[in-house]
Design a protein around this motif. Structure first.
Motif, PDB file in Angstrom:
ATOM      1  N   THR A  14       0.807  -1.214   0.000  1.00 29.99           N
ATOM      2  CA  THR A  14       0.000   0.000   0.000  1.00 29.99           C
ATOM      3  C   THR A  14       0.841   1.264   0.000  1.00 29.99           C
ATOM      4  OG1 THR A  14      -0.129  -0.039   2.403  1.00 29.99           O
ATOM      5  CG2 THR A  14      -1.915  -1.113   1.187  1.00 29.99           C
ATOM      6  N   GLY A  17       2.117   3.305  -3.619  1.00 26.73           N
ATOM      7  CA  GLY A  17       1.050   3.995  -4.339  1.00 26.73           C
ATOM      8  C   GLY A  17       0.585   5.240  -3.607  1.00 26.73           C
ATOM      9  N   GLN A  18       0.460   5.136  -2.298  1.00 25.38           N
ATOM     10  CA  GLN A  18       0.021   6.285  -1.524  1.00 25.38           C
ATOM     11  C   GLN A  18       1.091   7.359  -1.515  1.00 25.38           C
ATOM     12  OE1 GLN A  18      -1.020   4.528   2.203  1.00 25.38           O
ATOM     13  NE2 GLN A  18      -3.074   4.006   1.541  1.00 25.38           N
ATOM     14  N   ALA A  21       1.068   9.140  -4.929  1.00 26.79           N
ATOM     15  CA  ALA A  21      -0.093  10.011  -5.064  1.00 26.79           C
ATOM     16  C   ALA A  21       0.078  11.269  -4.223  1.00 26.79           C
ATOM     17  CB  ALA A  21      -1.365   9.270  -4.649  1.00 26.79           C
ATOM     18  N   ARG A  68      -7.548   9.796  -4.851  1.00 31.00           N
ATOM     19  CA  ARG A  68      -8.044   9.175  -3.624  1.00 31.00           C
ATOM     20  C   ARG A  68      -9.072   8.093  -3.941  1.00 31.00           C
ATOM     21  NH1 ARG A  68      -3.725  10.513  -1.511  1.00 31.00           N
ATOM     22  NH2 ARG A  68      -3.513  12.611  -0.744  1.00 31.00           N
ATOM     23  N   GLU A  71      -7.203   5.117  -5.168  1.00 34.97           N
ATOM     24  CA  GLU A  71      -6.550   4.409  -4.070  1.00 34.97           C
ATOM     25  C   GLU A  71      -7.543   3.558  -3.294  1.00 34.97           C
ATOM     26  OE1 GLU A  71      -4.802   7.537  -1.821  1.00 34.97           O
ATOM     27  OE2 GLU A  71      -2.962   7.546  -2.993  1.00 34.97           O
ATOM     28  N   ARG A  72      -8.738   4.114  -3.045  1.00 33.24           N
ATOM     29  CA  ARG A  72      -9.749   3.343  -2.315  1.00 33.24           C
ATOM     30  C   ARG A  72     -10.186   2.129  -3.124  1.00 33.24           C
ATOM     31  NH1 ARG A  72     -13.376   7.757  -1.844  1.00 33.24           N
ATOM     32  NH2 ARG A  72     -11.977   9.341  -1.131  1.00 33.24           N
TER      33      ARG A  72
END
Length: 118
Positions: A14, A17-18, A21, A68, A71-72
């Motif tokens: 995770t 990617g976060q 972003a 966002r 990502e979710r």
């Protein structure tokens, strides 16, 4: 011995990617400030620079929202992949949805099928 602890597989999946972003949003916010300053430096009007700043801020906000949501969605997909699948009495994995053929409907009103209008 104390040293850097290896990150778990879940945090490795995770985190990149976060982080990317977040970096994109930070650079976009930076450009919302930098571009109008450069425009003013090179003699553009204050109104033009302010309009550019507002436009960049709007685009940045929309991109942030879309990132966002993405990502979710990716997190939801990863959670579904990790979830154990139920097996039906046929021995196949159960997807949680019934897959009827195209046009197969149960109950409700039907519009008359394939009758030509004319």
């Amino acid at each position: 011995m104390s040293g850097p602890r290896p990150r778990s597989e879940a945090s490795r999946a995770t985190s990149p990617g976060q982080d990317s972003a977040t970096d994109v949003v930070r650079w976009a916010a930076f450009s919302c400030v930098l571009v109008p300053v450069v425009l003013l430096w090179y003699g553009s009007s204050l109104a033009g620079a302010a309009g550019t700043a507002l436009g960049l801020a709007a685009v940045t906000a929309v991109c942030r929202i879309l990132l966002r949501q993405s990502e979710r969605g990716a997190a939801r997909l990863r959670a579904e992949e990790r979830a154990p699948r139920r097996v039906t009495h046929h021995g196949r994995p159960h997807s949680g949805q019934h897959r009827a053929g195209a046009g197969a409907r149960r109950g409700g009103r039907h519009s008359g099928g394939n009758t030509p209008v004319g």
